[in-house]
Enzyme design. Structure first.
Site, mmCIF file in Angstrom:
data_model
loop_
_atom_site.group_PDB
_atom_site.id
_atom_site.type_symbol
_atom_site.label_atom_id
_atom_site.label_comp_id
_atom_site.label_asym_id
_atom_site.label_seq_id
_atom_site.Cartn_x
_atom_site.Cartn_y
_atom_site.Cartn_z
ATOM 1 N N CYS A 2 0.853 -1.178 0.000
ATOM 2 C CA CYS A 2 0.000 0.000 0.000
ATOM 3 C C CYS A 2 0.894 1.234 0.000
ATOM 4 O O CYS A 2 2.023 1.199 0.484
ATOM 5 C CB CYS A 2 -0.932 0.103 1.195
ATOM 6 S SG CYS A 2 -2.033 -1.287 1.386
ATOM 7 N N ARG A 27 3.069 0.088 -5.347
ATOM 8 C CA ARG A 27 2.972 -0.534 -4.027
ATOM 9 C C ARG A 27 1.652 -1.294 -3.837
ATOM 10 O O ARG A 27 1.467 -1.987 -2.832
ATOM 11 C CB ARG A 27 3.090 0.522 -2.934
ATOM 12 C CG ARG A 27 4.374 1.305 -2.990
ATOM 13 C CD ARG A 27 4.418 2.338 -1.900
ATOM 14 N NE ARG A 27 4.547 1.726 -0.601
ATOM 15 C CZ ARG A 27 5.699 1.404 -0.022
ATOM 16 N NH1 ARG A 27 6.817 1.653 -0.643
ATOM 17 N NH2 ARG A 27 5.726 0.841 1.155
ATOM 18 N N TRP A 75 -3.066 -2.501 -1.617
ATOM 19 C CA TRP A 75 -2.844 -3.911 -1.964
ATOM 20 C C TRP A 75 -3.525 -4.690 -0.840
ATOM 21 O O TRP A 75 -3.053 -4.700 0.300
ATOM 22 C CB TRP A 75 -1.354 -4.222 -2.014
ATOM 23 C CG TRP A 75 -1.054 -5.604 -2.517
ATOM 24 C CD1 TRP A 75 -0.977 -5.998 -3.814
ATOM 25 C CD2 TRP A 75 -0.784 -6.760 -1.722
ATOM 26 N NE1 TRP A 75 -0.670 -7.344 -3.873
ATOM 27 C CE2 TRP A 75 -0.546 -7.839 -2.601
ATOM 28 C CE3 TRP A 75 -0.725 -7.003 -0.351
ATOM 29 C CZ2 TRP A 75 -0.256 -9.128 -2.177
ATOM 30 C CZ3 TRP A 75 -0.427 -8.292 0.091
ATOM 31 C CH2 TRP A 75 -0.197 -9.334 -0.833
ATOM 32 N N ASN A 99 -0.612 1.953 5.881
ATOM 33 C CA ASN A 99 0.177 0.926 5.196
ATOM 34 C C ASN A 99 0.770 0.027 6.268
ATOM 35 O O ASN A 99 1.447 0.518 7.169
ATOM 36 C CB ASN A 99 1.297 1.591 4.382
ATOM 37 C CG ASN A 99 2.301 0.568 3.861
ATOM 38 O OD1 ASN A 99 1.927 -0.562 3.554
ATOM 39 N ND2 ASN A 99 3.554 0.959 3.772
ATOM 40 N N GLY A 100 0.510 -1.262 6.177
ATOM 41 C CA GLY A 100 1.034 -2.202 7.166
ATOM 42 C C GLY A 100 -0.045 -3.178 7.580
ATOM 43 O O GLY A 100 -1.076 -3.295 6.898
ATOM 44 N N GLU A 480 15.403 -16.955 -12.314
ATOM 45 C CA GLU A 480 14.939 -15.579 -12.457
ATOM 46 C C GLU A 480 14.143 -15.405 -13.754
ATOM 47 O O GLU A 480 13.112 -14.741 -13.786
ATOM 48 C CB GLU A 480 16.138 -14.622 -12.387
ATOM 49 C CG GLU A 480 15.828 -13.158 -12.616
ATOM 50 C CD GLU A 480 14.766 -12.576 -11.711
ATOM 51 O OE1 GLU A 480 14.362 -13.216 -10.727
ATOM 52 O OE2 GLU A 480 14.301 -11.465 -12.011
ATOM 53 N N LYS A 484 10.309 -14.107 -13.886
ATOM 54 C CA LYS A 484 9.971 -12.890 -14.639
ATOM 55 C C LYS A 484 8.837 -13.171 -15.600
ATOM 56 O O LYS A 484 7.884 -12.422 -15.697
ATOM 57 C CB LYS A 484 11.219 -12.436 -15.398
ATOM 58 C CG LYS A 484 11.396 -10.991 -15.595
ATOM 59 C CD LYS A 484 11.908 -10.216 -14.413
ATOM 60 C CE LYS A 484 11.332 -10.571 -13.083
ATOM 61 N NZ LYS A 484 11.954 -10.008 -11.937
ATOM 62 N N GLU A 487 5.374 -13.925 -13.740
ATOM 63 C CA GLU A 487 4.702 -12.847 -13.005
ATOM 64 C C GLU A 487 4.042 -11.820 -13.911
ATOM 65 O O GLU A 487 3.050 -11.213 -13.531
ATOM 66 C CB GLU A 487 5.628 -12.176 -11.981
ATOM 67 C CG GLU A 487 6.714 -11.311 -12.542
ATOM 68 C CD GLU A 487 7.576 -10.665 -11.459
ATOM 69 O OE1 GLU A 487 7.038 -10.154 -10.481
ATOM 70 O OE2 GLU A 487 8.809 -10.672 -11.613
ATOM 71 N N HIS A 503 14.336 -36.868 -13.395
ATOM 72 C CA HIS A 503 13.947 -37.548 -12.158
ATOM 73 C C HIS A 503 12.474 -37.306 -11.809
ATOM 74 O O HIS A 503 12.095 -37.391 -10.649
ATOM 75 C CB HIS A 503 14.876 -37.125 -11.013
ATOM 76 C CG HIS A 503 16.292 -37.508 -11.279
ATOM 77 N ND1 HIS A 503 16.736 -38.814 -11.196
ATOM 78 C CD2 HIS A 503 17.356 -36.786 -11.715
ATOM 79 C CE1 HIS A 503 18.018 -38.865 -11.533
ATOM 80 N NE2 HIS A 503 18.412 -37.651 -11.860
ATOM 81 N N LYS A 602 4.842 -4.045 -5.336
ATOM 82 C CA LYS A 602 6.305 -3.981 -5.397
ATOM 83 C C LYS A 602 6.966 -4.222 -4.045
ATOM 84 O O LYS A 602 7.945 -4.937 -3.947
ATOM 85 C CB LYS A 602 6.705 -2.610 -5.937
ATOM 86 C CG LYS A 602 8.186 -2.475 -6.128
ATOM 87 C CD LYS A 602 8.542 -2.480 -7.572
ATOM 88 C CE LYS A 602 10.017 -2.572 -7.786
ATOM 89 N NZ LYS A 602 10.366 -3.664 -8.675
HETATM 90 C C1 F6R Z 1 9.891 -9.952 -8.811
HETATM 91 C C2 F6R Z 1 10.189 -9.135 -7.651
HETATM 92 C C3 F6R Z 1 10.065 -9.762 -6.309
HETATM 93 C C4 F6R Z 1 11.028 -9.096 -5.314
HETATM 94 C C5 F6R Z 1 10.750 -9.614 -3.901
HETATM 95 C C6 F6R Z 1 11.732 -9.032 -2.907
HETATM 96 O O1 F6R Z 1 10.096 -9.253 -9.998
HETATM 97 O O2 F6R Z 1 10.490 -7.983 -7.764
HETATM 98 O O3 F6R Z 1 10.233 -11.131 -6.352
HETATM 99 O O4 F6R Z 1 12.335 -9.379 -5.693
HETATM 100 O O5 F6R Z 1 9.450 -9.271 -3.532
HETATM 101 O O6 F6R Z 1 11.641 -7.639 -2.857
HETATM 102 P P1 F6R Z 1 12.803 -6.764 -2.288
HETATM 103 O O7 F6R Z 1 13.963 -6.902 -3.194
HETATM 104 O O8 F6R Z 1 12.266 -5.371 -2.261
HETATM 105 O O9 F6R Z 1 13.120 -7.289 -0.909
#
Ligand code: F6R
Length: 607
Positions: A2, A27, A75, A99-100, A480, A484, A487, A503, A602
């Site tokens: 949020c 966020r 969020w 937020n929290g 990764e 990517k 998501e 396996h 994010k």
């Molecule tokens: C995916 C992504 C997430 C963050 C994860 C950790 O693209 O961005 O998987 O890497 O939520 O976030 P941080 O790096 O802010 O601790």
């Protein structure tokens, strides 16, 4: 997660709040709302959906007129996304944004219900609004202190009291909050980009500090209501960093920013050709002491840690355990004195990573944070700190933050290996030089792989499921790549160690199923090729990402993507680029909201 904002000044508050929220939408974006002092009353407008839906509603209902108020982009955690659960939430005389997570909200709710307080939402936030109202005694500061004493969990709160016109109150515990300082106007925000349009000057609120904002000034108090003086900070990002700058999406802009981000992160940490992290609290002597290293992080940041593991173990011969932060914190990890725990985090606020770091400290380990967001909780609490200088990353899918994390892991690994004596000075200088050359090669890789990744993505959009495979560093990278893609394209994808496939998982391969294989490591190349042949023989359509000059024949690969060559160990930095582009173009071709994928946010400040 949020995002919260607040404004007091001379401008049209609704407009400022919406513009500020647009910079925090990363966020959370399942609902939004604002509250403004309009003709002496707090008026609220809120809506399920994106900020654009709120704006439509505001147009329909008539904008709120005033010069002070608070805003929120959500969020959802407690209660589905809906108008009713959107913030702001109100009691009779107080309105808040939050937020929290309030962990003991049920208890407080039951207590208030026993005192005839009625609730209209399912949120933990409304409980705080009602508790503030219940405790209200005409003195906002005393009311805030009395209320937060009862709260358990994390919060950044923006608060307006009906009796105190054109004043915004704020307090934080765990969740981030800054106070922007302008001329005849002041702001609160969850993150710096929200205020950059208006000011670069801000205070960083610490835990349990309370800010009182009026048009002409900001006062900050501790929890005992003693007034405190704080250092005014100046943001080193400019507005352009938080704008798309001509690109269609933030994600593609950020992909292109990688060469600069890596340069800015790496170059100042190289002295006389060797990595130099003394400014971060890391010396050759400190490094010699560590017997075991843990890398603890979430998601993409954890994947950067995987690249670090392979590199550190092969170069420095120090054991590295990579842990998912949410697992580490509850599995009674065997961590203690003599161990180094590296926490990697773009936001520096990820709840699990922060808690894992605190646990590691408690167990006697030394902690090193690799963090992008300046002044964030993880950055402030770590024993040692390396800032990555990626600038603001707005797209939810991380790209440039990942590659700078990987670049820092390399720098660290080279220095550690040199400190441990497993590589000599010349080798350390050679690797460091090659690392500092990667930004130029990434630029080439971007040009070289744009067309082919665009084309390959057209082959992926119709599929339901696919697989990424690789060995060693290629496996670390394919994790990764897979994350990517899934998501932002919403295509199911798994990454697998290529040798492990047979396996069990190979039974998932069906006719036409795409398999993206990464093969950049010469010593593993033939083995990976054999694994690619195994899936090809079972009908897979294979896309092979390999180093220039590798001999991949048409009977192995349906599509070949080559990346420029550098030292084997650095190849993940280059091969990451086509991975990111494949994910990006697949999402674009599917018509998805690339920068704001569904269900995500994010900054994950909840467990
Ligand atoms: C995916 C992504 C997430 C963050 C994860 C950790 O693209 O961005 O998987 O890497 O939520 O976030 P941080 O790096 O802010 O601790």
């Amino acid at each position: 997660m949020c995002g919260i904002v607040g404004y007091v000044g001379y401008r049209d508050c609704s407009d400022v709040l919406v513009k500020a929220l647009s910079k925090l939408e990363y966020r959370g974006y399942d609902s939004a709302g604002i509250a403004v002092f309009d003709e002496g009353k707090i008026k609220v407008v809120k809506s399920k959906g994106r900020l654009a839906d709120l704006e439509k509603k505001m147009l329909k209902q008539g904008a709120l007129k005033g010069t002070a108020g608070i805003g929120h982009t959500r969020w959802a955690t407690h209660g589905e996304p809906s108008d009713r659960n959107s913030h702001p939430h109100s009691g009779a005389r107080v309105t808040i944004v939050h937020n929290g997570i309030i962990e003991n909200y049920r208890e407080i709710k039951e207590y208030l219900q026993r005192h005839d307080v009625k609730f209209i939402s399912d949120t933990d936030t409304e409980v705080v609004a009602q508790l503030l109202d219940y405790n209200y005694n005409g003195d906002p500061l005393a009311t805030i202190v009395k209320t937060v004493e009862k709260l358990e969990g994390s919060f950044a709160l923006g608060i307006v009291f009906a009796d105190f016109q054109d004043t915004v109150y704020a307090i934080r515990r765990e969740s981030p909050l800054i106070v922007g300082v302008g001329k005849d106007e002041n702001f609160i925000a969850s993150d710096v980009p929200a205020i950059l349009k208006y000011t670069k000057d801000y205070y960083l609120l610490e835990h349990d500090e309370i800010a009182v904002l009026s048009k002409t000034g900001v006062e900050i108090f501790d929890i005992n209501l003693e007034k405190i003086e704080k250092e005014l900070k100046t943001a080193d990002w400019d507005m352009d960093a938080a704008e798309k700058g001509g690109y269609e999406h933030f994600m593609i802009k950020e992909i292109h920013e990688q060469p600069t981000a890596i340069k800015t992160t790496i170059n100042p940490r190289i002295q006389n050709g060797l990595p130099d992290l003394t400014e971060c609290g890391i010396t050759i002597d400190t490094l010699r002491e560590f017997k075991q290293i843990f890398v603890v992080a979430c998601g993409t940041a954890m994947h950067a840690g995987m690249v670090g593991k392979y590199t550190i173990e092969s170069l420095a011969r120090v054991p590295v355990i990579v842990d998912i932060a949410s697992e580490f914190r509850y599995r009674q990890p065997l961590v203690g004195e003599g161990d180094l725990v590296i926490i990697i985090s773009q936001s520096g606020e990820t709840a699990d990573s922060l808690a894992a770091m605190r646990l590691a400290k408690k167990l006697g380990a030394k902690t090193l944070a690799i963090v992008n967001a300046k002044g964030s909780s993880i950055a402030r609490e770590a024993d040692m700190l390396i800032y990555t200088h990626a600038g603001p990353e707005i797209a939810v899918a991380s790209t440039k933050a990942y590659t700078v994390q990987v670049a820092v892991m390399y720098l660290f690994a080279f220095l550690l290996a040199f400190a441990k004596g497993t590589i000599d000075e010349d080798e350390c200088k050679r690797l460091t030089k090659l690392l500092s050359d990667t930004p130029k090669i990434i630029e080439k890789s971007l040009d070289k792989t744009k067309k082919i990744t665009q084309f390959v993505s057209t082959k992926l959009i119709a599929c339901d499921s696919l697989m990424y495979i690789g060995r060693g560093l290629d496996y670390a990278l394919s994790m990764e790549g897979s994350l990517k893609l899934k998501e932002i394209s919403y295509i199911h994808s798994e990454s697998y160690a290529a040798g492990e496939l047979k396996h069990g998982t190979i039974s998932l391969i069906t006719d036409g199923m795409p398999v993206i294989a990464v093969a950049t490591q010469p010593h593993l190349f033939e083995k990976t090729i054999s694994n690619i042949k195994e899936v090809k023989a079972r009908g897979a359509k294979t896309i092979v990402i390999c180093t220039d000059g590798f001999n991949v024949t048409d009977d192995v690969a349906d599509y070949i993507i080559t990346v420029p060559k550098t030292d084997d160990i650095l190849m993940p930095l280059l091969a990451a680029i086509p991975m990111q582009l494949i994910a990006y173009y697949t999402s674009v071709n599917k018509g998805n909201d690339v920068d704001k994928p569904r269900n995500l946010a994010k900054s994950v400040t909840v467990e």
